[in-house]
Write a protein that holds these residues in place. Sequence first.
Motif, PDB file in Angstrom:
ATOM      1  N   THR A   1       0.833  -1.214   0.000  1.00  0.00           N
ATOM      2  CA  THR A   1       0.000   0.000   0.000  1.00  0.00           C
ATOM      3  C   THR A   1       0.859   1.252   0.000  1.00  0.00           C
ATOM      4  O   THR A   1       0.582   2.213  -0.735  1.00  0.00           O
TER       5      THR A   1
ATOM      6  N   ILE B   1       2.323   1.770  -3.445  1.00  0.00           N
ATOM      7  CA  ILE B   1       1.291   2.272  -4.373  1.00  0.00           C
ATOM      8  C   ILE B   1       1.052   3.760  -4.146  1.00  0.00           C
ATOM      9  O   ILE B   1       0.931   4.547  -5.098  1.00  0.00           O
ATOM     10  N   LEU B   2       0.988   4.188  -2.875  1.00  0.00           N
ATOM     11  CA  LEU B   2       0.780   5.602  -2.563  1.00  0.00           C
ATOM     12  C   LEU B   2       1.956   6.448  -3.038  1.00  0.00           C
ATOM     13  O   LEU B   2       1.769   7.581  -3.501  1.00  0.00           O
TER      14      LEU B   2
ATOM     15  N   ILE C   1       3.870   5.768  -5.645  1.00  0.00           N
ATOM     16  CA  ILE C   1       3.746   5.848  -7.101  1.00  0.00           C
ATOM     17  C   ILE C   1       2.680   6.871  -7.491  1.00  0.00           C
ATOM     18  O   ILE C   1       2.861   7.672  -8.411  1.00  0.00           O
ATOM     19  N   ARG C   2       1.563   6.871  -6.761  1.00  0.00           N
ATOM     20  CA  ARG C   2       0.508   7.846  -7.035  1.00  0.00           C
ATOM     21  C   ARG C   2       1.002   9.276  -6.811  1.00  0.00           C
ATOM     22  O   ARG C   2       0.689  10.182  -7.595  1.00  0.00           O
ATOM     23  N   ALA C   3       1.771   9.468  -5.740  1.00  0.00           N
ATOM     24  CA  ALA C   3       2.295  10.813  -5.456  1.00  0.00           C
ATOM     25  C   ALA C   3       3.233  11.275  -6.561  1.00  0.00           C
ATOM     26  O   ALA C   3       3.194  12.440  -6.989  1.00  0.00           O
TER      27      ALA C   3
ATOM     28  N   ASN D   1       3.202  10.246  -9.700  1.00  0.00           N
ATOM     29  CA  ASN D   1       2.378  10.516 -10.886  1.00  0.00           C
ATOM     30  C   ASN D   1       1.654  11.850 -10.779  1.00  0.00           C
ATOM     31  O   ASN D   1       1.489  12.570 -11.772  1.00  0.00           O
ATOM     32  N   THR D   2       1.207  12.183  -9.557  1.00  0.00           N
ATOM     33  CA  THR D   2       0.519  13.456  -9.359  1.00  0.00           C
ATOM     34  C   THR D   2       1.457  14.629  -9.621  1.00  0.00           C
ATOM     35  O   THR D   2       1.098  15.617 -10.277  1.00  0.00           O
TER      36      THR D   2
ATOM     37  N   SER E   1       2.034  15.106 -13.366  1.00  0.00           N
ATOM     38  CA  SER E   1       0.863  15.181 -14.237  1.00  0.00           C
ATOM     39  C   SER E   1       0.478  16.608 -14.609  1.00  0.00           C
ATOM     40  O   SER E   1      -0.420  16.818 -15.427  1.00  0.00           O
TER      41      SER E   1
END
Length: 391
Positions: A372, A375-376, A378-380, A382-383, A386
């Motif tokens: 988890t 994943i968080l 990776i999301r950060a 990507n944000t 972006s």
Amino acid sequence: MAVYGFGKDIPLPNADIYQVTEQLKEASFLQITSLATGGNFTAPTIFSLGLAPWMAGMIFWQLLTLTKMGGIDQMPKEKSDRWRNLLILLIAVIEGYGTTYMLRDYFSEFTQFQVFQTCLLIVAGAFFLIWLASVNTVYGLGGPSLVILFGMVSSYRVPVAQITRMILVEDLWGRIVLAILVGVIVLGLIALALIFERSEYRLPVNRIMNTADMQKSAYIPLKLNAGGSLAFMFSLTVLLLPQIIFQYLADSYPQNNVFWWLENNSTTTSFFGVTLYNVILFALAVLFAQVMLDVTDLAENLRKNGDYFTNIRPGKETKKYLKQKQNATAFIGATFTVIVAGLPLYLGVIWPEYAAVVLMPGLTIILVGIITSIILQIRAINTLSSYEKLL
């Protein structure tokens, strides 16, 4: 990860690796500990200790910081890091010597030089692994947890093999029922661990700069299981250190029945050891939950910004209110961790042949927590990448 995987298989010199490996197969507590520390106690290698010294050192250093003894919380970062690393080195030497002493019957000649050489290699291997994890923290994903994840996934074959054997000895319908039951339990554990990992208790807060619409969604989040997976990993490490000390004392003073009893009953292979482990697990889960959020700083920041909780005065009353809520959520998270990851170990004492199987709930909590967090991350990332360029 390639370097770590290669280093796990480099054997230590001076000892008969085949005899030692056979002996370590019976040391279930050491193998359980290695699962949660990225070490290797299935064979004597330079990475046998894994991240155990670093993990124990971080725990003790955090406790010293919380006590604020000698102004330790006010130290400059460089000086604080130096003293913390010295503490980790001391723990590594103790654990390295304990591991070497445990293997003494399998040395070609148990001389002082061989003890020094082996201990030095084990300590150097542990510090190299700590450095490797720190490099991954800066340039990679998952930080030190990725080392532990690598070791855990590779070690999952033991409980999976035991469960598979349990299923295959049954008849056709028995196999189907057992397979479905195991699948439901595993999926249920993953779902439960994920729910507790992502759940948070929200405290509505009044922010003076917010509009009426924004005010409805303003809150302070308290994670329900802030220290669950970390507590499971670190508690085994904390239990390893006294076990090594008790072993040395029992061998040095063979007539002392107290040391002998402590050596044989302070691991997860006895009821006393499992109870001690559960106490440590609960305490660390509460500690990590409190470390994750400094309520003193939070209360002070709320006061400076003019933000407040309804019917709660800023300052000391706000701090007291936050502390009460933090203790409540920490108690819930710690209780969940002990029930899922700690209590099943009693079954491993009753049926030692299934000691690896009863570890699966705790390992599931760690895996869910680590995956988890990655994943968080990776999301950060990507944000951050972006947004379109202004020019």
